[in-house]
Motif scaffolding. Structure first.
Motif, PDB file in Angstrom:
ATOM      1  N   ILE A   1       0.837  -1.199   0.000  1.00 29.90           N
ATOM      2  CA  ILE A   1       0.000   0.000   0.000  1.00 29.90           C
ATOM      3  C   ILE A   1       0.880   1.262   0.000  1.00 29.90           C
ATOM      4  O   ILE A   1       0.497   2.290  -0.550  1.00 29.90           O
ATOM      5  CB  ILE A   1      -0.969  -0.029   1.209  1.00 29.90           C
ATOM      6  N   ILE A   2       2.073   1.158   0.573  1.00 33.27           N
ATOM      7  CA  ILE A   2       2.952   2.341   0.650  1.00 33.27           C
ATOM      8  C   ILE A   2       3.410   2.833  -0.722  1.00 33.27           C
ATOM      9  O   ILE A   2       3.824   3.971  -0.865  1.00 33.27           O
ATOM     10  CB  ILE A   2       4.212   2.103   1.538  1.00 33.27           C
ATOM     11  N   PHE A   3       3.338   1.960  -1.739  1.00 30.45           N
ATOM     12  CA  PHE A   3       3.792   2.365  -3.079  1.00 30.45           C
ATOM     13  C   PHE A   3       2.752   3.202  -3.837  1.00 30.45           C
ATOM     14  O   PHE A   3       3.065   3.818  -4.849  1.00 30.45           O
ATOM     15  CB  PHE A   3       4.124   1.135  -3.930  1.00 30.45           C
ATOM     16  N   LEU A   4       1.505   3.177  -3.351  1.00 35.46           N
ATOM     17  CA  LEU A   4       0.411   3.769  -4.145  1.00 35.46           C
ATOM     18  C   LEU A   4       0.555   5.266  -4.388  1.00 35.46           C
ATOM     19  O   LEU A   4       0.252   5.754  -5.476  1.00 35.46           O
ATOM     20  CB  LEU A   4      -0.930   3.528  -3.440  1.00 35.46           C
ATOM     21  N   LYS A   5       0.987   5.987  -3.356  1.00 32.16           N
ATOM     22  CA  LYS A   5       0.985   7.450  -3.453  1.00 32.16           C
ATOM     23  C   LYS A   5       1.868   7.926  -4.610  1.00 32.16           C
ATOM     24  O   LYS A   5       1.411   8.665  -5.495  1.00 32.16           O
ATOM     25  CB  LYS A   5       1.462   8.049  -2.127  1.00 32.16           C
ATOM     26  N   LEU A   6       3.103   7.480  -4.639  1.00 29.19           N
ATOM     27  CA  LEU A   6       4.023   7.909  -5.699  1.00 29.19           C
ATOM     28  C   LEU A   6       3.557   7.396  -7.058  1.00 29.19           C
ATOM     29  O   LEU A   6       3.639   8.105  -8.070  1.00 29.19           O
ATOM     30  CB  LEU A   6       5.443   7.408  -5.388  1.00 29.19           C
ATOM     31  N   PHE A   7       3.040   6.174  -7.072  1.00 24.27           N
ATOM     32  CA  PHE A   7       2.530   5.599  -8.325  1.00 24.27           C
ATOM     33  C   PHE A   7       1.446   6.504  -8.912  1.00 24.27           C
ATOM     34  O   PHE A   7       1.484   6.880 -10.088  1.00 24.27           O
ATOM     35  CB  PHE A   7       1.979   4.194  -8.059  1.00 24.27           C
ATOM     36  N   LEU A   8       0.477   6.872  -8.076  1.00 27.82           N
ATOM     37  CA  LEU A   8      -0.664   7.666  -8.564  1.00 27.82           C
ATOM     38  C   LEU A   8      -0.255   9.096  -8.882  1.00 27.82           C
ATOM     39  O   LEU A   8      -0.688   9.662  -9.894  1.00 27.82           O
ATOM     40  CB  LEU A   8      -1.788   7.649  -7.524  1.00 27.82           C
ATOM     41  N   GLU A   9       0.575   9.688  -8.026  1.00 29.01           N
ATOM     42  CA  GLU A   9       0.998  11.077  -8.281  1.00 29.01           C
ATOM     43  C   GLU A   9       1.756  11.184  -9.598  1.00 29.01           C
ATOM     44  O   GLU A   9       1.524  12.101 -10.385  1.00 29.01           O
ATOM     45  CB  GLU A   9       1.883  11.579  -7.132  1.00 29.01           C
ATOM     46  N   THR A  10       2.640  10.225  -9.848  1.00 28.70           N
ATOM     47  CA  THR A  10       3.409  10.297 -11.096  1.00 28.70           C
ATOM     48  C   THR A  10       2.544   9.915 -12.292  1.00 28.70           C
ATOM     49  O   THR A  10       2.747  10.424 -13.387  1.00 28.70           O
ATOM     50  CB  THR A  10       4.678   9.416 -11.017  1.00 28.70           C
ATOM     51  N   ALA A  11       1.530   9.044 -12.080  1.00 34.95           N
ATOM     52  CA  ALA A  11       0.596   8.722 -13.180  1.00 34.95           C
ATOM     53  C   ALA A  11      -0.186   9.968 -13.578  1.00 34.95           C
ATOM     54  O   ALA A  11      -0.454  10.188 -14.766  1.00 34.95           O
ATOM     55  CB  ALA A  11      -0.360   7.608 -12.754  1.00 34.95           C
TER      56      ALA A  11
END
Ligand code: 2GW
Ligand code: MN
Length: 286
Positions: free
Chosen positions: A59-69
């Motif tokens: 779950i910790i990976f989601l923020k950067l994944f979504l922000e960069t998407a």
């Protein structure tokens, strides 16, 4: 729209393969004009679904994944994020651009990480048949331990696409880490194979992704009944599927890179989608 004329006698790239022997484009910087493609896909009002799984610690990976998407993925097109998680409450709140939506979908968590990873095929196939078919034109299925680092747009879209793994592309087929035991449904003999694809980015039209994910899931169920698990889990089965169902586009390692120095690999002009370094020990224990 004004744009440079295609030059029949001047290849777009002379250092890499830009088309497979089955006439699928290999997508590299320099081979496409994004303005032409954007206009085509806007004309169709294409909607793109991006599936991503964030179970347990991931779950910790989601923020950067979504922000960069939001910065780099399909900008200017309609996008639906489908976040599969066991912790809906912990999905980060991100302000989405216009035309972009997010659906948070609950999935069960498995004790073994291999099962979390492999069961993505089953979940995607089930949702393709129901929800995705109604809601999107194309599906893009990604790992979550990644970030977008540069443009990833409609140039990747096609009926069925896979992405070349950055770790093996210079090797001969007999050195690819395919499943080599004939007892497994994922078995590929030494003298077969086109590319080694990474399961962290694949997709296509909803019917094609349905067929692919269903076939991989069923192959994994047969293996399980035979007490065998393919060496690289669903990635091995994806490679077997794409050997016998040729992709209509192949994404170059620009779309799957690890952040090493680019100048060591002159053919890679841009690193668009990047594998994050993770501490394997802490992430792989409960
Ligand atoms: C995975 C490994 C060890 C411990 C936990 C997990 C794990 C994975 C997890 O706890 N929660 C979770 O949501 N996942 C999901 O499975 C997540 O979306 C993640 O990106 C995906 C694949 O696991 P990952 O990223 O650790 O695998 P990689 O980066 O070594 O990737 C390749 O090999 C995998 C199979 O071994 C898959 O085929 C993957 O698609 C490949 O990129
Ligand atoms: Mn990963």
């Amino acid at each position: 729209m004004a744009y440079g004329q295609p030059q029949l006698l001047k290849p777009s790239r002379n250092d890499v393969l830009v088309v497979t022997p089955w006439l699928a484009p290999v997508v590299w910087e320099g081979t496409f004009n994004i303005h032409i493609l954007n206009q085509q896909f806007r004309q169709q009002n294409a909607t793109i679904g991006l599936t991503v799984f964030a179970v347990k610690k991931y779950i910790i990976f989601l923020k950067l994944f979504l922000e960069t998407a939001e910065t780099y993925f399909m900008v200017g097109h309609r996008v639906n994020y489908y976040i599969f998680t066991d912790q809906p409450k912990h999905v980060p709140q991100i302000l989405l651009q216009k035309g972009r939506q997010m659906a948070i979908l609950r999935v069960q968590s498995y004790a073994r990480w291999q099962d979390i990873s492999m069961h993505r095929m089953e979940v995607i196939s089930i949702f393709s048949q129901r929800r995705f078919l109604r809601e999107v034109d194309y599906l893009v299925c990604a790992d979550v331990d990644m970030k977008f680092n540069d443009h990833v747009g409609v140039e990747i879209l096609s009926s069925l696409f896979g992405t070349i793994h950055p770790g093996f592309f210079w090797l001969r087929r007999d050195a690819f880490p395919y499943e080599r035991r004939p007892q497994s449904q994922a078995y590929i003999p030494q003298d077969e194979g086109d590319f080694y694809y990474m399961a962290a980015l694949f997709g296509g039209s909803v019917p094609e992704v349905y067929r692919l994910t269903k076939a991989c899931h069923e192959a994994m169920m047969i293996d399980e009944a035979g007490h065998i698990e393919a060496i690289w889990h669903e990635e091995s089965h994806l490679n077997k599927y794409l050997l016998h169902h040729k992709p209509t586009k192949v994404l170059s390692p620009e779309y799957m890179w690890n952040n090493g120095p680019l100048n060591l690999t002159p053919c890679i002009k841009r690193s668009r989608f990047v594998i994050l370094q993770k501490d394997g020990k802490t992430m792989r224990t409960n």
